[in-house]
Each structure stands twice: as structure tokens, then as C-alpha cells.
Design a protein around this motif. Structure first.
Motif, PDB file in Angstrom:
ATOM      1  N   ILE A 149       0.728  -1.152  -0.022  1.00  0.00           N
ATOM      2  CA  ILE A 149       0.131  -0.163   0.065  1.00  0.00           C
ATOM      3  C   ILE A 149       0.643   1.246  -0.102  1.00  0.00           C
ATOM      4  CG2 ILE A 149      -1.636   1.370   1.312  1.00  0.00           C
ATOM      5  CD1 ILE A 149      -2.854  -1.177   2.312  1.00  0.00           C
ATOM      6  N   ARG A 151       0.464   5.546  -0.346  1.00  0.00           N
ATOM      7  CA  ARG A 151      -0.267   6.748  -0.491  1.00  0.00           C
ATOM      8  C   ARG A 151      -0.216   7.605  -2.053  1.00  0.00           C
ATOM      9  NH1 ARG A 151       1.895  11.579   3.419  1.00  0.00           N
ATOM     10  NH2 ARG A 151       2.857  12.691   1.769  1.00  0.00           N
ATOM     11  N   ALA A 165       8.231   4.605   0.361  1.00  0.00           N
ATOM     12  CA  ALA A 165       9.241   4.586   1.565  1.00  0.00           C
ATOM     13  C   ALA A 165       9.783   3.207   1.798  1.00  0.00           C
ATOM     14  CB  ALA A 165       8.819   5.302   2.755  1.00  0.00           C
ATOM     15  N   LYS A 202       5.083  -7.374   7.161  1.00  0.00           N
ATOM     16  CA  LYS A 202       6.298  -6.961   7.324  1.00  0.00           C
ATOM     17  C   LYS A 202       7.277  -7.949   6.625  1.00  0.00           C
ATOM     18  CE  LYS A 202       9.566  -5.223  10.382  1.00  0.00           C
ATOM     19  NZ  LYS A 202      10.219  -4.652   9.145  1.00  0.00           N
ATOM     20  N   GLY A 204      10.170  -7.154   4.982  1.00  0.00           N
ATOM     21  CA  GLY A 204      11.595  -6.615   4.413  1.00  0.00           C
ATOM     22  C   GLY A 204      12.027  -6.769   3.015  1.00  0.00           C
TER      23      GLY A 204
HETATM   24  C1  LIG Z   1      -2.410   1.979   5.854  1.00  0.00           C
HETATM   25  C2  LIG Z   1      -0.963   1.845   5.261  1.00  0.00           C
HETATM   26  C3  LIG Z   1      -0.303   2.843   4.490  1.00  0.00           C
HETATM   27  C4  LIG Z   1       0.792   2.800   4.142  1.00  0.00           C
HETATM   28  N1  LIG Z   1       1.367   3.700   3.236  1.00  0.00           N
HETATM   29  C5  LIG Z   1       2.585   3.455   2.857  1.00  0.00           C
HETATM   30  C6  LIG Z   1       3.111   4.627   1.799  1.00  0.00           C
HETATM   31  O1  LIG Z   1       2.402   5.614   1.520  1.00  0.00           O
HETATM   32  N2  LIG Z   1       4.297   4.431   1.177  1.00  0.00           N
HETATM   33  C7  LIG Z   1       4.955   3.414   1.791  1.00  0.00           C
HETATM   34  O2  LIG Z   1       6.268   3.071   1.332  1.00  0.00           O
HETATM   35  N3  LIG Z   1       4.693   2.470   2.564  1.00  0.00           N
HETATM   36  C8  LIG Z   1       3.457   2.402   3.096  1.00  0.00           C
HETATM   37  N4  LIG Z   1       2.969   1.731   3.862  1.00  0.00           N
HETATM   38  C9  LIG Z   1       3.814   0.339   4.197  1.00  0.00           C
HETATM   39  C10 LIG Z   1       3.893  -0.803   2.982  1.00  0.00           C
HETATM   40  O3  LIG Z   1       2.699  -0.753   2.359  1.00  0.00           O
HETATM   41  C11 LIG Z   1       4.310  -2.008   3.529  1.00  0.00           C
HETATM   42  O4  LIG Z   1       3.478  -2.264   4.727  1.00  0.00           O
HETATM   43  C12 LIG Z   1       5.664  -2.208   4.006  1.00  0.00           C
HETATM   44  O5  LIG Z   1       6.433  -2.095   2.884  1.00  0.00           O
HETATM   45  C13 LIG Z   1       5.996  -3.660   4.827  1.00  0.00           C
HETATM   46  O6  LIG Z   1       6.791  -3.361   5.753  1.00  0.00           O
HETATM   47  P1  LIG Z   1       8.383  -3.523   5.528  1.00  0.00           P
HETATM   48  O7  LIG Z   1       8.759  -2.432   4.821  1.00  0.00           O
HETATM   49  O8  LIG Z   1       8.824  -3.192   6.981  1.00  0.00           O
HETATM   50  O9  LIG Z   1       8.531  -4.805   4.855  1.00  0.00           O
HETATM   51  C14 LIG Z   1       1.758   1.684   4.412  1.00  0.00           C
HETATM   52  C15 LIG Z   1       1.124   0.718   5.281  1.00  0.00           C
HETATM   53  C16 LIG Z   1      -0.116   0.684   5.804  1.00  0.00           C
HETATM   54  C17 LIG Z   1      -0.658  -0.397   6.726  1.00  0.00           C
END
Ligand SMILES: Cc1cc2nc3c(=O)[nH]c(=O)nc-3n(C[C@H](O)[C@H](O)[C@H](O)COP(=O)(O)O)c2cc1C
Length: 449
Positions: A149, A151, A165, A202, A204
Motif C-alpha cells: 500500500i 499513498r 518509502a 512486514k 523486509g
Molecule cells: C495504511 C498503510 C499505509 C501505508 N502507506 C505507505 C506509503 O504511503 N508509502 C510506503 O512506502 N509504505 C506505506 N505503507 C507500508 C507498506 O505498504 C508495507 O506495509 C511495508 O512495506 C511493509 O513493511 P516492511 O517494509 O517493513 O517490510 C503503508 C502501510 C499501511 C498499513
């Protein structure tokens, strides 16, 4: 049997779903309702969306453990264990035989906000934002699937800002840019909850296929179909798919936008040029207001429970884990059973290192209800000795959306040992006499107090 799609899940909610006939606007009004709805409120389906006849908007879907458990066809008590057990497997997606997401295909120029009821959430948000878009892509060279996900700000009729990010999308986007190529993406909207949870679990930088995790979580493969204009597969039963290309070397200011931290955050972000939109008939657009109950539950399962599994593999006695609501995953409580003080210290270090989001962790004994902030505060007040039981770690990376670290780059973390640590009877809870407690609960339950 898995929920076939978002519609099947909504239909299965029965009285757990409230249909809203009164007209609500995608500009501020729906977001306000989704934020104000209590965690124990039903899921909401707005059936009259101002400016978007034929569209509906849903939200507050997995706002509490009961509904999240229903999404996984288990009970609240068994949800974490069910997640961890299913998560071990992987069920690869399959080619779809039915493709409702392509009931309507729009490839000609069309204004995104004219077509889709994209919500505007907060007073000072720069524009409408897509908050539950599951962004799918393929890694240049290897073809590995990326999913998460992210934004997205509506910049123009066919232009979206994309905040990257987290891996794997950050990595795949960098790889495409290094080749000077656009990264083809498909944004799936309106998915059944297990796929959404898998998209943010999560994992990674190791990049397993989150769509195979989605299959494992739901117990059936996700049916997929190739995109219309991009070489990316999309879930055939999604409500909406937006296809496009992330332009190489292009950045555009994006924000302010009220984030999951409850504070505004802006960035210079990548840009998607939209090439097509496909959707079902009478589509349902998924709403999610940042800093709302749905976010707490998503983070608890996809980040918290994921971490519970990891910590248990390294420290004996880890019983349960909760993410403090409203903290965007920055604050966590862990319950342990019979874990020594030195092992609790190791646990704190491991937890803080494991998740870059995590800023503060509190460890309590398993006689403390970690879902009750009053009990956790009690453990801190009575069992924690600040001078001895506090660990501060400096020089860590700050998580990008943490407002307290804005611009600093460097952050810090803290851990509290609030376990009894071998202390004597003075640390025991003063309990009520069991038979009197049962009688009192029966009386109070009857009186609904
Ligand atoms: C509601 C929600 C919104 C998110 N929005 C972003 C976002 O805008 N940009 C981003 O890079 N990750 C966002 N994330 C995180 C990633 O989609 C994803 O959860 C993450 O990459 C997984 O964790 P990790 O990187 O620690 O493995 C969001 C997660 C959630 C739950």
C-alpha cells in the motif's frame, strides 16, 4: 472457504454492516465518518456518494478484532495463531476464469476524480488521496512481483503522486530508474481483507511474493489476470484497477497529507502517469481514513503479529504482542511468561531493531492485559524501576513519517521492562475473590454495566 471478494465479505457481515442511504460527499464527509466511527461500530457502506451515481464507498471494515477474525474465518482468540500458521505456507495465484474487474475498461483520457470517488480526508490535505491502493509491479530484470500500500495524491486528471518509502517498491523503482525505464504499475482497489493484510505484511527486502502470502492467508489462490495496458497481473475480482507507469527521474512535491501518525507529512515523490482504469459494475470504492481503527488492526496483524512470530523464534516465553492504537506502529506492548530480566533486555533490543517504525516497547508479565491501557499503565507504575529497567538506543534511523524526527534523519528508541523480574509478593496483583467476582460479573452483565 475463502471470501471470494470484497462484496462477498460485505454480504457476509450481516448486521455487522450498516448501509448509509443519506448522501455523503467524498470531499471530507466520508472520511470524517470513517474516522469518527468507534472500533465497535459496524462496517459502513455509503450507497449515495455525492457526484458519483452508481458508486458506493465502504470503510471501517476491519476496525476491530471480531471483524478482522471474520475476514480470516477464525475467532478473535485464534486470529494471531491462525495468521502465523497460515503465513508459513504460500499459495501461488492462478489465472482467472471470470474477470469482473474488467466489466468497464476506460483507456481514453478521463479525469480520475470525475470517474472515481477518491476521498479528500483532512482540512489541510493538498488534494484527494488514494489510501488503500495496493500497488502491484514487476521487478525489472527478474520479473519478481512487488506489492504494497502506498499513498497516492491526485495531481491531475491522469497523474498521481506515489509515496515510496518501503521495499520492495522502493527497490524496484530504483532498479527501473537505473535503466532509465518507467516502472509499470497496477493499483488494485476494493479487495477482500486478507489480500490487503498480505500487501502490508512486514517482509523486509527479502521480497517473497505477497500474493502467494495472500493466497495462504485466505486458504485459496488469488485469481489474477493481465493488465490492459501494463505487463502486470491484477486480482480479477478487485473492484477497481488503475494502470500506469511510474516516470523515471521525475519527482513532484506531494502533500501535505494527514498520515497514519495523525500529523501532516509532505515529500518529493515519484509520479504515475495513468494509462487505464478498469472497474466492476456498480463498483465499491474502499475508504480508509489515516489514524483510524482500520489502520490499527492492519498494523497489529501485518506488522505486530509478524513480529510476534519472529520474536518467539529467538526468546523463550514471548506470549502476546499489541500495538498501541493510534501510534502508527511506533509503540508496542509485549507480554512474557517467566522470562528472566536479562532475556527481557535482549527481547527489547531485538524488537526495537526488527522494525524501523518501532520507537517504544514495553514488556509486561502475562498477568497484565496488554489490550487494556489501564493495566499496562499499572504495570509501568508498580513494576517498572526507571533507573534500572529503561533502555535508550540512540543513533537509529528515524522513520520517515515520524513528525518528531522531521528533517533530522536520526532518531532514537526506548524500551521499558515492566515485568516483575523475580520480585516478591509485593508485586502481586490484589485480586478479587473468584466466586464473588463471578457473581458480580453476572449481575453487572445482566444490567449491561
Ligand atoms: C495504511 C498503510 C499505509 C501505508 N502507506 C505507505 C506509503 O504511503 N508509502 C510506503 O512506502 N509504505 C506505506 N505503507 C507500508 C507498506 O505498504 C508495507 O506495509 C511495508 O512495506 C511493509 O513493511 P516492511 O517494509 O517493513 O517490510 C503503508 C502501510 C499501511 C498499513
Amino acid at each position: 472457504m475463502a471470501w471470494r471478494d470484497l462484496r462477498a465479505f460485505l454480504d457476509g457481515l450481516g448486521s455487522g454492516l450498516r448501509r448509509v442511504a443519506e448522501p455523503f460527499s467524498p470531499r471530507f464527509e466520508i472520511a470524517a465518518a470513517l474516522r469518527e466511527a468507534r472500533a465497535d461500530a459496524p462496517a459502513l457502506l455509503f450507497e449515495s456518494v455525492v457526484g458519483h451515481p452508481g458508486w458506493r464507498v465502504c470503510g471501517n471494515l476491519i476496525a476491530n478484532r471480531e471483524r478482522l477474525a471474520r475476514a480470516f474465518e477464525t475467532t478473535p482468540a485464534q486470529l494471531a495463531e491462525a495468521y502465523l500458521q497460515r503465513r508459513q505456507q504460500g499459495i501461488e495465484p492462478v489465472g482467472a476464469t471470470q474477470v469482473p474487474v474488467k466489466d468497464v475498461v476506460v483507456t481514453q483520457a478521463d479525469d480520475l476524480t470525475g470517474l472515481l470517488p477518491i476521498l479528500t480526508h483532512h482540512e489541510l490535505d493538498a488534494a484527494p488521496y488514494i489510501t488503500t491502493g495496493v500497488v502491484l509491479c514487476r521487478e525489472p530484470g527478474t520479473g519478481r512481483r512487488g506489492m504494497g500500500i502506498h499513498r497516492m495524491q491526485v495531481h491531475g486528471p491522469r497523474r498521481l503522486g506515489l509515496f515510496l518509502a518501503n521495499p520492495p517498491l522502493t527497490l524496484f523503482h530504483a532498479a527501473a530508474e537505473a535503466r532509465g525505464e518507467p516502472l509499470e504499475v497496477a493499483v488494485a482497489l476494493g479487495l477482500e481483507p486478507a489480500i490487503v493484510v498480505a500487501s502490508v505484511c512486514k517482509v523486509g527486502p527479502q521480497v517473497p511474493d505477497k500474493m502467494a502470502i495472500a493466497g495462504a492467508l485466505r486458504g485459496e489462490p488469488v485469481p489474477m489476470v493481465p493488465g490492459e495496458t501494463v505487463a502486470v497481473e491484477v486480482p480479477a475480482r478487485a473492484e477497481v484497477v488503475i494502470e500506469g507507469r511510474v516516470l523515471p527521474g521525475v519527482r513532484q512535491h506531494e502533500g501535505p497529507f494527514g498520515e497514519n501518525t495523525g500529523a501532516y507529512f509532505s515529500a518529493d515523490s515519484a509520479v504515475i502517469e495513468v494509462t487505464a482504469v478498469t472497474h466492476r459494475r456498480e463498483p465499491i470504492y474502499p475508504g480508509l481514513t489515516p489514524w483510524a481503527n482500520d489502520v490499527d488492526m492492519l498494523l497489529w496483524l501485518a506488522a505486530g503479529t509478524e513480529m510476534l512470530g519472529q520474536l518467539r523464534a529467538h526468546v523463550a516465553g514471548v506470549a502476546d504482542l499489541e500495538i498501541a492504537s493510534g501510534t502508527a506502529g511506533f509503540s508496542m506492548v509485549i507480554a512474557v511468561a517467566g522470562t528472566s530480566r536479562s532475556e527481557v533486555r535482549r527481547l527489547i533490543h531485538l524488537a526495537l531493531a526488527f522494525d524501523k517504525r518501532l520507537k517504544s516497547v514495553t514488556v509486561v508479565d502475562d498477568d497484565v492485559d496488554i489490550r487494556n491501557p489501564r493495566e499496562v499503565a499499572w504495570a509501568m507504575a508498580t513494576r517498572h524501576r526507571p533507573a534500572h529497567d529503561t533502555i535508550v538506543i540512540t543513533g537509529t534511523d528515524a522513520y520517515v513519517i515520524d513528525p518528531s524526527a522531521a528533517g533530522a534523519g536520526q532518531g532514537s528508541k526506548i524500551g521499558f521492562d515492566a515485568t516483575r523480574g523475580g520480585g516478591g509478593a509485593a508485586l502481586d496483583k490484589a485480586r478479587l475473590e473468584p466466586q464473588a467476582l463471578a457473581k458480580a460479573r453476572a449481575l453487572l452483565g445482566d444490567m449491561m454495566i
